[in-house]
Design a protein around this motif. Structure first.
Motif, PDB file in Angstrom:
ATOM      1  N   TYR A   1     -30.229   3.210 -29.675  1.00  0.00           N
ATOM      2  CA  TYR A   1     -30.666   3.610 -28.336  1.00  0.00           C
ATOM      3  C   TYR A   1     -32.137   3.980 -28.395  1.00  0.00           C
ATOM      4  N   VAL A   2     -32.921   3.400 -27.488  1.00  0.00           N
ATOM      5  CA  VAL A   2     -34.373   3.569 -27.469  1.00  0.00           C
ATOM      6  C   VAL A   2     -34.767   4.275 -26.179  1.00  0.00           C
ATOM      7  N   PHE A   3     -35.303   5.479 -26.301  1.00  0.00           N
ATOM      8  CA  PHE A   3     -35.848   6.228 -25.174  1.00  0.00           C
ATOM      9  C   PHE A   3     -37.366   6.074 -25.229  1.00  0.00           C
ATOM     10  N   SER A   4     -37.999   5.872 -24.071  1.00  0.00           N
ATOM     11  CA  SER A   4     -39.442   5.646 -24.097  1.00  0.00           C
ATOM     12  C   SER A   4     -40.113   6.169 -22.831  1.00  0.00           C
ATOM     13  N   VAL A   5     -41.418   6.465 -22.983  1.00  0.00           N
ATOM     14  CA  VAL A   5     -42.239   6.958 -21.877  1.00  0.00           C
ATOM     15  C   VAL A   5     -43.620   6.317 -21.971  1.00  0.00           C
ATOM     16  N   ARG A   6     -44.463   6.622 -20.994  1.00  0.00           N
ATOM     17  CA  ARG A   6     -45.842   6.130 -21.011  1.00  0.00           C
ATOM     18  C   ARG A   6     -46.649   6.789 -22.124  1.00  0.00           C
ATOM     19  N   SER A   7     -47.728   6.150 -22.516  1.00  0.00           N
ATOM     20  CA  SER A   7     -48.645   6.776 -23.458  1.00  0.00           C
ATOM     21  C   SER A   7     -49.501   7.804 -22.732  1.00  0.00           C
ATOM     22  N   GLY A   8     -50.066   8.734 -23.470  1.00  0.00           N
ATOM     23  CA  GLY A   8     -51.063   9.642 -22.908  1.00  0.00           C
ATOM     24  C   GLY A   8     -50.547  10.906 -22.285  1.00  0.00           C
ATOM     25  N   ARG A   9     -49.238  11.194 -22.374  1.00  0.00           N
ATOM     26  CA  ARG A   9     -48.673  12.413 -21.798  1.00  0.00           C
ATOM     27  C   ARG A   9     -48.993  12.530 -20.305  1.00  0.00           C
ATOM     28  N   GLN A  10     -48.730  11.465 -19.593  1.00  0.00           N
ATOM     29  CA  GLN A  10     -48.994  11.433 -18.159  1.00  0.00           C
ATOM     30  C   GLN A  10     -47.686  11.454 -17.387  1.00  0.00           C
ATOM     31  N   ASP A  11     -47.791  11.703 -16.093  1.00  0.00           N
ATOM     32  CA  ASP A  11     -46.617  11.684 -15.230  1.00  0.00           C
ATOM     33  C   ASP A  11     -45.985  10.298 -15.243  1.00  0.00           C
ATOM     34  N   GLY A  12     -44.655  10.278 -15.242  1.00  0.00           N
ATOM     35  CA  GLY A  12     -43.979   8.994 -15.193  1.00  0.00           C
ATOM     36  C   GLY A  12     -42.520   9.102 -15.579  1.00  0.00           C
ATOM     37  N   PRO A  13     -41.847   7.962 -15.684  1.00  0.00           N
ATOM     38  CA  PRO A  13     -40.412   7.948 -15.959  1.00  0.00           C
ATOM     39  C   PRO A  13     -40.117   7.909 -17.449  1.00  0.00           C
ATOM     40  N   MET A  14     -38.907   8.339 -17.798  1.00  0.00           N
ATOM     41  CA  MET A  14     -38.345   8.064 -19.118  1.00  0.00           C
ATOM     42  C   MET A  14     -37.294   6.984 -18.952  1.00  0.00           C
ATOM     43  N   MET A  15     -37.377   5.973 -19.816  1.00  0.00           N
ATOM     44  CA  MET A  15     -36.459   4.837 -19.736  1.00  0.00           C
ATOM     45  C   MET A  15     -35.531   4.822 -20.950  1.00  0.00           C
ATOM     46  N   LEU A  16     -34.380   4.182 -20.782  1.00  0.00           N
ATOM     47  CA  LEU A  16     -33.398   4.049 -21.849  1.00  0.00           C
ATOM     48  C   LEU A  16     -32.994   2.590 -21.985  1.00  0.00           C
ATOM     49  N   ARG A  17     -33.070   2.105 -23.231  1.00  0.00           N
ATOM     50  CA  ARG A  17     -32.571   0.779 -23.567  1.00  0.00           C
ATOM     51  C   ARG A  17     -31.654   0.902 -24.785  1.00  0.00           C
ATOM     52  N   ARG A  18     -30.900  -0.154 -25.045  1.00  0.00           N
ATOM     53  CA  ARG A  18     -30.127  -0.212 -26.273  1.00  0.00           C
ATOM     54  C   ARG A  18     -30.191  -1.632 -26.819  1.00  0.00           C
ATOM     55  N   VAL A  19     -30.001  -1.732 -28.135  1.00  0.00           N
ATOM     56  CA  VAL A  19     -30.003  -3.027 -28.799  1.00  0.00           C
ATOM     57  C   VAL A  19     -29.126  -2.897 -30.037  1.00  0.00           C
ATOM     58  N   ARG A  20     -28.392  -3.946 -30.374  1.00  0.00           N
ATOM     59  CA  ARG A  20     -27.620  -3.911 -31.607  1.00  0.00           C
ATOM     60  C   ARG A  20     -28.563  -3.709 -32.786  1.00  0.00           C
ATOM     61  N   TRP A  21     -28.113  -2.972 -33.781  1.00  0.00           N
ATOM     62  CA  TRP A  21     -29.001  -2.581 -34.876  1.00  0.00           C
ATOM     63  C   TRP A  21     -29.591  -3.780 -35.605  1.00  0.00           C
ATOM     64  N   ASP A  22     -28.849  -4.896 -35.652  1.00  0.00           N
ATOM     65  CA  ASP A  22     -29.336  -6.075 -36.360  1.00  0.00           C
ATOM     66  C   ASP A  22     -30.105  -7.030 -35.444  1.00  0.00           C
ATOM     67  N   ARG A  23     -30.426  -6.572 -34.208  1.00  0.00           N
ATOM     68  CA  ARG A  23     -31.169  -7.408 -33.260  1.00  0.00           C
ATOM     69  C   ARG A  23     -32.453  -6.733 -32.778  1.00  0.00           C
ATOM     70  N   LEU A  24     -32.916  -5.749 -33.522  1.00  0.00           N
ATOM     71  CA  LEU A  24     -34.117  -5.020 -33.101  1.00  0.00           C
ATOM     72  C   LEU A  24     -35.356  -5.912 -33.042  1.00  0.00           C
ATOM     73  N   PHE A  25     -35.370  -6.993 -33.788  1.00  0.00           N
ATOM     74  CA  PHE A  25     -36.517  -7.894 -33.779  1.00  0.00           C
ATOM     75  C   PHE A  25     -36.431  -8.958 -32.687  1.00  0.00           C
ATOM     76  N   TYR A  26     -35.442  -8.828 -31.805  1.00  0.00           N
ATOM     77  CA  TYR A  26     -35.224  -9.832 -30.752  1.00  0.00           C
ATOM     78  C   TYR A  26     -35.329  -9.157 -29.382  1.00  0.00           C
ATOM     79  N   PRO A  27     -36.517  -9.182 -28.774  1.00  0.00           N
ATOM     80  CA  PRO A  27     -36.716  -8.467 -27.505  1.00  0.00           C
ATOM     81  C   PRO A  27     -35.728  -8.865 -26.418  1.00  0.00           C
ATOM     82  N   GLU A  28     -35.251 -10.107 -26.422  1.00  0.00           N
ATOM     83  CA  GLU A  28     -34.317 -10.540 -25.388  1.00  0.00           C
ATOM     84  C   GLU A  28     -32.959  -9.873 -25.537  1.00  0.00           C
TER      85      GLU A  28
END
Length: 372
Positions: A224-251
Protein backbone atom coordinates in the motif's frame (compact mmCIF):
# COMPACT_ATOMS: atom_id res chain seq x y z
CA UNK A 1 31.32 20.93 -1.62
CA UNK A 2 28.00 21.09 0.21
CA UNK A 3 24.93 22.95 -0.99
CA UNK A 4 25.70 26.46 -2.21
CA UNK A 5 24.40 29.30 -0.06
CA UNK A 6 21.49 30.17 -2.35
CA UNK A 7 20.27 26.57 -2.36
CA UNK A 8 20.86 26.30 1.37
CA UNK A 9 18.86 29.42 2.20
CA UNK A 10 16.06 28.20 -0.07
CA UNK A 11 15.90 24.91 1.78
CA UNK A 12 16.06 26.71 5.13
CA UNK A 13 13.00 28.70 4.09
CA UNK A 14 11.16 25.59 2.90
CA UNK A 15 12.03 23.40 5.86
CA UNK A 16 11.76 26.11 8.46
CA UNK A 17 8.40 27.52 7.45
CA UNK A 18 6.44 24.84 9.28
CA UNK A 19 8.39 25.35 12.47
CA UNK A 20 7.88 29.10 12.41
CA UNK A 21 4.17 28.74 11.74
CA UNK A 22 3.86 26.12 14.43
CA UNK A 23 5.48 28.33 17.03
CA UNK A 24 2.81 30.93 16.45
CA UNK A 25 -0.06 28.46 16.63
CA UNK A 26 0.95 26.01 19.35
CA UNK A 27 0.85 27.37 22.89
CA UNK A 28 3.17 26.18 25.67
CA UNK A 29 1.56 23.37 27.57
CA UNK A 30 -0.27 21.97 24.54
CA UNK A 31 -0.88 18.30 25.28
CA UNK A 32 1.43 15.91 23.48
CA UNK A 33 1.81 12.15 23.68
CA UNK A 34 5.48 11.60 22.86
CA UNK A 35 8.59 12.43 24.87
CA UNK A 36 12.23 12.78 23.83
CA UNK A 37 14.34 9.69 24.43
CA UNK A 38 17.73 10.36 22.85
CA UNK A 39 19.55 12.15 20.07
CA UNK A 40 20.63 9.68 17.40
CA UNK A 41 22.99 11.69 15.19
CA UNK A 42 25.48 14.51 15.61
CA UNK A 43 29.11 15.54 15.30
CA UNK A 44 29.71 14.47 18.91
CA UNK A 45 28.24 10.96 18.55
CA UNK A 46 29.39 7.61 17.17
CA UNK A 47 27.53 8.27 13.93
CA UNK A 48 30.27 10.79 13.15
CA UNK A 49 33.21 9.09 14.81
CA UNK A 50 32.50 5.78 13.08
CA UNK A 51 30.87 6.73 9.75
CA UNK A 52 31.28 10.53 9.32
CA UNK A 53 27.54 11.05 9.64
CA UNK A 54 27.37 14.28 11.67
CA UNK A 55 24.74 16.72 10.43
CA UNK A 56 21.86 14.79 8.86
CA UNK A 57 18.08 14.39 8.87
CA UNK A 58 15.15 12.01 8.32
CA UNK A 59 16.35 8.57 9.53
CA UNK A 60 13.45 6.66 7.91
CA UNK A 61 13.38 3.16 9.47
CA UNK A 62 12.32 0.07 7.52
CA UNK A 63 12.76 -3.69 7.91
CA UNK A 64 15.64 -5.13 5.89
CA UNK A 65 15.52 -8.53 4.22
CA UNK A 66 17.55 -10.02 7.10
CA UNK A 67 15.09 -8.73 9.71
CA UNK A 68 17.18 -5.87 11.09
CA UNK A 69 16.38 -2.20 10.50
CA UNK A 70 17.81 0.19 7.94
CA UNK A 71 17.61 3.95 8.56
CA UNK A 72 17.56 6.21 5.49
CA UNK A 73 19.07 9.66 6.02
CA UNK A 74 18.75 12.66 3.73
CA UNK A 75 21.36 15.36 3.07
CA UNK A 76 24.29 14.27 5.23
CA UNK A 77 27.55 16.05 6.15
CA UNK A 78 30.68 15.48 8.22
CA UNK A 79 30.02 18.81 9.94
CA UNK A 80 27.24 19.61 12.44
CA UNK A 81 25.07 21.30 9.80
CA UNK A 82 24.84 21.79 6.03
CA UNK A 83 26.77 25.04 5.67
CA UNK A 84 29.84 23.88 7.61
CA UNK A 85 32.31 25.20 8.49
CA UNK A 86 34.62 23.97 7.17
CA UNK A 87 33.80 23.49 3.51
CA UNK A 88 33.80 21.19 1.65
CA UNK A 89 31.91 19.09 4.18
CA UNK A 90 31.36 15.82 2.31
CA UNK A 91 27.74 16.21 1.22
CA UNK A 92 25.98 12.84 0.64
CA UNK A 93 22.39 11.59 0.23
CA UNK A 94 20.86 9.14 0.82
CA UNK A 95 22.97 7.42 3.48
CA UNK A 96 21.92 4.28 5.38
CA UNK A 97 22.81 3.24 8.91
CA UNK A 98 21.59 -0.05 10.39
CA UNK A 99 20.58 -1.42 13.77
CA UNK A 100 19.35 -4.70 15.23
CA UNK A 101 18.56 -3.08 18.61
CA UNK A 102 14.91 -2.76 19.56
CA UNK A 103 13.99 0.93 19.96
CA UNK A 104 12.22 0.08 23.21
CA UNK A 105 15.46 -1.03 24.85
CA UNK A 106 16.69 1.11 27.72
CA UNK A 107 19.34 2.71 25.54
CA UNK A 108 17.04 3.27 22.58
CA UNK A 109 18.23 2.89 19.00
CA UNK A 110 21.94 2.03 18.68
CA UNK A 111 23.47 1.81 15.20
CA UNK A 112 25.80 -1.07 14.45
CA UNK A 113 26.76 -0.65 10.79
CA UNK A 114 26.48 1.49 7.68
CA UNK A 115 25.58 0.48 4.13
CA UNK A 116 28.59 -0.01 1.83
CA UNK A 117 31.00 0.01 4.81
CA UNK A 118 32.82 -2.94 6.39
CA UNK A 119 33.13 -1.98 10.05
CA UNK A 120 34.01 1.66 10.60
CA UNK A 121 34.63 4.17 7.83
CA UNK A 122 32.98 6.88 5.80
CA UNK A 123 29.37 6.00 4.91
CA UNK A 124 28.86 6.87 1.23
CA UNK A 125 25.58 7.63 -0.44
CA UNK A 126 23.77 4.50 -1.53
CA UNK A 127 22.64 5.71 -4.98
CA UNK A 128 23.59 8.27 -7.59
CA UNK A 129 22.96 11.93 -6.71
CA UNK A 130 23.38 14.88 -9.07
CA UNK A 131 24.42 17.31 -6.26
CA UNK A 132 23.50 20.63 -7.87
CA UNK A 133 24.38 19.31 -11.29
CA UNK A 134 23.26 16.99 -14.04
CA UNK A 135 21.71 13.85 -12.65
CA UNK A 136 21.88 10.30 -13.91
CA UNK A 137 19.06 10.96 -16.40
CA UNK A 138 20.61 14.12 -17.88
CA UNK A 139 18.34 16.48 -15.94
CA UNK A 140 19.29 19.11 -13.37
CA UNK A 141 19.13 17.66 -9.88
CA UNK A 142 19.78 19.50 -6.62
CA UNK A 143 19.81 16.33 -4.51
CA UNK A 144 18.08 12.98 -3.95
CA UNK A 145 15.87 12.61 -0.86
CA UNK A 146 14.61 9.20 0.32
CA UNK A 147 10.90 8.72 0.93
CA UNK A 148 10.75 5.19 2.37
CA UNK A 149 12.17 1.70 2.06
CA UNK A 150 10.75 -1.79 1.82
CA UNK A 151 12.28 -5.26 1.48
CA UNK A 152 11.18 -8.64 0.19
CA UNK A 153 12.55 -11.76 1.89
CA UNK A 154 11.28 -13.87 -1.03
CA UNK A 155 13.93 -12.37 -3.29
CA UNK A 156 16.34 -10.61 -0.94
CA UNK A 157 15.63 -7.36 -2.79
CA UNK A 158 15.21 -3.94 -1.20
CA UNK A 159 13.45 -0.94 -2.74
CA UNK A 160 13.80 2.72 -1.82
CA UNK A 161 11.37 5.34 -3.05
CA UNK A 162 12.93 8.77 -3.45
CA UNK A 163 12.45 12.28 -4.82
CA UNK A 164 14.74 13.95 -7.33
CA UNK A 165 14.73 17.55 -6.11
CA UNK A 166 14.48 20.29 -8.75
CA UNK A 167 14.79 23.22 -6.33
CA UNK A 168 14.35 24.04 -2.66
CA UNK A 169 12.44 27.30 -3.10
CA UNK A 170 9.94 27.14 -5.93
CA UNK A 171 8.10 30.43 -6.36
CA UNK A 172 4.87 30.74 -8.26
CA UNK A 173 1.29 29.56 -7.78
CA UNK A 174 2.34 26.74 -5.45
CA UNK A 175 5.37 28.41 -3.84
CA UNK A 176 7.37 28.97 -1.91
CA UNK A 177 7.78 25.23 -1.41
CA UNK A 178 10.45 22.82 -2.51
CA UNK A 179 9.73 21.14 -5.84
CA UNK A 180 10.58 17.59 -6.79
CA UNK A 181 11.09 16.84 -10.45
CA UNK A 182 9.79 13.30 -10.01
CA UNK A 183 9.41 10.42 -7.59
CA UNK A 184 11.36 7.28 -8.41
CA UNK A 185 12.28 3.81 -7.22
CA UNK A 186 15.75 2.37 -6.67
CA UNK A 187 16.52 -1.26 -5.88
CA UNK A 188 19.33 -3.30 -4.36
CA UNK A 189 20.02 -7.02 -4.46
CA UNK A 190 22.95 -6.82 -2.05
CA UNK A 191 21.63 -4.36 0.55
CA UNK A 192 24.30 -1.79 -0.25
CA UNK A 193 24.26 -0.55 -3.83
CA UNK A 194 20.94 0.87 -5.01
CA UNK A 195 20.24 1.26 -8.70
CA UNK A 196 17.89 4.04 -9.79
CA UNK A 197 15.43 2.64 -12.31
CA UNK A 198 13.98 4.55 -15.24
CA UNK A 199 10.57 4.60 -13.52
CA UNK A 200 9.47 8.17 -12.87
CA UNK A 201 6.27 9.59 -11.44
CA UNK A 202 6.65 13.10 -12.84
CA UNK A 203 5.66 16.15 -10.87
CA UNK A 204 3.46 18.70 -12.60
CA UNK A 205 4.84 22.12 -13.59
CA UNK A 206 2.73 23.75 -10.86
CA UNK A 207 4.14 21.35 -8.22
CA UNK A 208 0.72 19.92 -7.40
CA UNK A 209 1.16 16.25 -8.28
CA UNK A 210 0.04 14.21 -5.21
CA UNK A 211 2.28 11.20 -5.90
CA UNK A 212 5.68 12.63 -4.94
CA UNK A 213 6.34 11.84 -1.26
CA UNK A 214 5.66 8.13 -0.70
CA UNK A 215 5.40 5.81 2.23
CA UNK A 216 5.00 2.07 1.63
CA UNK A 217 3.66 -0.79 3.76
CA UNK A 218 3.22 -4.40 2.76
CA UNK A 219 0.27 -6.49 3.94
CA UNK A 220 0.14 -9.98 2.44
CA UNK A 221 0.50 -9.85 -1.33
CA UNK A 222 -0.15 -6.12 -1.51
CA UNK A 223 2.03 -3.06 -0.97
CA UNK A 224 0.00 0.00 0.00
CA UNK A 225 1.42 3.35 -1.13
CA UNK A 226 0.33 6.58 0.56
CA UNK A 227 1.53 9.78 -1.09
CA UNK A 228 1.29 13.57 -0.99
CA UNK A 229 2.68 16.59 -2.83
CA UNK A 230 6.27 17.66 -2.41
CA UNK A 231 7.14 20.75 -0.40
CA UNK A 232 4.79 20.37 2.59
CA UNK A 233 2.02 22.27 0.84
CA UNK A 234 -1.75 22.07 1.07
CA UNK A 235 -3.23 19.18 -0.84
CA UNK A 236 -4.62 15.65 -0.80
CA UNK A 237 -3.23 12.37 0.46
CA UNK A 238 -3.73 9.54 -2.01
CA UNK A 239 -3.74 5.77 -1.57
CA UNK A 240 -2.73 3.16 -4.12
CA UNK A 241 -1.90 -0.52 -3.91
CA UNK A 242 0.17 -2.88 -6.03
CA UNK A 243 1.12 -6.53 -5.72
CA UNK A 244 4.55 -6.79 -4.13
CA UNK A 245 6.05 -8.44 -7.22
CA UNK A 246 4.60 -5.76 -9.57
CA UNK A 247 6.10 -2.62 -8.06
CA UNK A 248 8.11 -2.03 -11.24
CA UNK A 249 4.95 -2.02 -13.37
CA UNK A 250 3.11 1.33 -13.10
CA UNK A 251 0.06 -0.06 -14.91
CA UNK A 252 -0.41 -2.51 -12.02
CA UNK A 253 -0.98 0.20 -9.41
CA UNK A 254 -4.62 0.42 -8.36
CA UNK A 255 -6.15 3.61 -7.01
CA UNK A 256 -8.53 3.82 -4.04
CA UNK A 257 -11.34 6.05 -5.21
CA UNK A 258 -14.84 7.35 -4.61
CA UNK A 259 -17.33 6.99 -7.48
CA UNK A 260 -20.05 9.18 -5.98
CA UNK A 261 -21.71 6.43 -3.98
CA UNK A 262 -18.98 4.18 -2.58
CA UNK A 263 -15.24 3.62 -2.31
CA UNK A 264 -13.44 0.94 -4.28
CA UNK A 265 -10.14 -0.22 -5.73
CA UNK A 266 -9.14 0.05 -9.35
CA UNK A 267 -10.42 3.63 -9.74
CA UNK A 268 -8.77 7.02 -10.12
CA UNK A 269 -7.49 8.06 -6.71
CA UNK A 270 -9.70 10.20 -4.50
CA UNK A 271 -8.23 12.08 -1.51
CA UNK A 272 -8.38 9.98 1.65
CA UNK A 273 -7.31 13.07 3.67
CA UNK A 274 -6.65 16.72 2.99
CA UNK A 275 -4.17 18.94 4.79
CA UNK A 276 -0.75 20.54 4.71
CA UNK A 277 1.26 17.34 4.89
CA UNK A 278 4.91 16.84 5.60
CA UNK A 279 6.53 13.54 4.72
CA UNK A 280 4.07 10.74 5.53
CA UNK A 281 5.00 7.55 7.37
CA UNK A 282 2.63 4.57 7.59
CA UNK A 283 3.31 1.26 9.35
CA UNK A 284 1.18 -1.79 10.15
CA UNK A 285 1.85 -2.85 13.74
CA UNK A 286 2.04 -6.45 14.90
CA UNK A 287 -1.52 -6.41 16.27
CA UNK A 288 -2.91 -5.25 12.93
CA UNK A 289 -3.28 -1.56 13.83
CA UNK A 290 -2.30 0.79 11.03
CA UNK A 291 -0.55 3.98 12.18
CA UNK A 292 0.12 7.10 10.14
CA UNK A 293 2.46 9.94 11.18
CA UNK A 294 3.39 13.22 9.51
CA UNK A 295 4.24 16.83 10.20
CA UNK A 296 1.08 18.93 10.12
CA UNK A 297 2.79 21.86 8.43
CA UNK A 298 -0.12 24.18 9.27
CA UNK A 299 0.31 23.74 13.03
CA UNK A 300 3.94 22.63 13.28
CA UNK A 301 3.05 19.42 15.16
CA UNK A 302 4.07 15.83 14.48
CA UNK A 303 0.74 13.97 14.59
CA UNK A 304 -0.52 10.41 14.23
CA UNK A 305 -3.73 8.74 13.13
CA UNK A 306 -4.78 5.09 13.33
CA UNK A 307 -7.06 2.80 11.33
CA UNK A 308 -8.01 -0.86 11.22
CA UNK A 309 -6.84 -1.11 7.62
CA UNK A 310 -5.23 1.07 4.92
CA UNK A 311 -8.57 1.66 3.19
CA UNK A 312 -10.57 2.20 6.38
CA UNK A 313 -11.49 5.42 8.19
CA UNK A 314 -8.56 7.16 9.88
CA UNK A 315 -8.98 8.65 13.35
CA UNK A 316 -8.55 12.39 13.98
CA UNK A 317 -5.01 13.68 14.51
CA UNK A 318 -3.28 12.96 17.80
CA UNK A 319 -0.46 15.35 18.68
CA UNK A 320 2.79 13.51 19.38
CA UNK A 321 5.49 16.21 19.27
CA UNK A 322 5.11 20.00 19.22
CA UNK A 323 7.47 22.72 18.06
CA UNK A 324 7.83 23.76 21.70
CA UNK A 325 9.42 20.41 22.44
CA UNK A 326 11.60 20.40 19.32
CA UNK A 327 11.88 23.74 17.49
CA UNK A 328 12.35 23.42 13.73
CA UNK A 329 10.98 19.87 13.76
CA UNK A 330 9.90 17.71 10.84
CA UNK A 331 9.78 14.05 9.90
CA UNK A 332 8.15 11.80 12.46
CA UNK A 333 8.92 8.42 10.90
CA UNK A 334 7.40 5.38 12.59
CA UNK A 335 9.71 2.57 13.64
CA UNK A 336 8.29 -0.70 12.26
CA UNK A 337 8.85 -2.44 15.63
CA UNK A 338 6.50 0.00 17.34
CA UNK A 339 3.44 -1.39 19.14
CA UNK A 340 0.02 -0.26 20.31
CA UNK A 341 0.99 -0.63 23.96
CA UNK A 342 1.63 2.35 26.22
CA UNK A 343 4.87 4.06 25.16
CA UNK A 344 5.18 1.58 22.32
CA UNK A 345 5.33 4.15 19.51
CA UNK A 346 8.85 5.11 18.39
CA UNK A 347 9.31 8.12 16.10
CA UNK A 348 12.40 9.46 14.33
CA UNK A 349 12.10 13.26 14.45
CA UNK A 350 14.37 15.75 12.67
CA UNK A 351 15.40 19.14 14.00
CA UNK A 352 16.83 22.01 11.96
CA UNK A 353 17.07 25.36 13.76
CA UNK A 354 18.66 28.55 12.44
CA UNK A 355 19.54 32.06 13.50
CA UNK A 356 17.77 34.99 11.80
CA UNK A 357 20.64 35.28 9.29
CA UNK A 358 20.21 31.65 8.24
CA UNK A 359 23.10 30.08 10.13
CA UNK A 360 22.19 26.68 11.55
CA UNK A 361 22.30 25.92 15.26
CA UNK A 362 21.09 22.29 15.10
CA UNK A 363 20.59 19.67 12.39
CA UNK A 364 20.03 16.14 13.66
CA UNK A 365 17.61 13.27 14.32
CA UNK A 366 16.18 12.24 17.71
CA UNK A 367 14.12 9.32 18.92
CA UNK A 368 10.76 10.10 20.54
CA UNK A 369 8.55 7.64 22.40
CA UNK A 370 4.77 7.95 22.54
CA UNK A 371 1.50 6.05 22.44
CA UNK A 372 -0.67 5.61 19.35
Amino acid sequence: MGMNRRALLGRIAAVGAAGVAGSALVLPGTAQAATWKKRLTGADLDTNHRWQVAGTDLGIPYVLENGSIGYLFGDTFNTPWPEGPPLPNDWRSPVMLRSAVHPGAAGGVVFDSAAKVWGNGRAPEIMHNGHNGIGIDGLWEVTVIPNDGISFPETGRQLVSYMSIENWHSVGPAGPHWKSRYAGIAYSDNGNDFVRTNLKWWNSPDNKDPFQMWTMQRDGDWVYVFSVRSGRQDGPMMLRRVRWDRLFYPESYEGWGWNGSNWGWGRPCSPILNGRFGEPSVRRLADGTWVMAYLNAATGNIVTRTATGPDQVWTPEKIQVTSWQEPGLYGGFIHPWSSSSANGLHLMVSKWTRLPDGRSTAYHVSQYVGTV
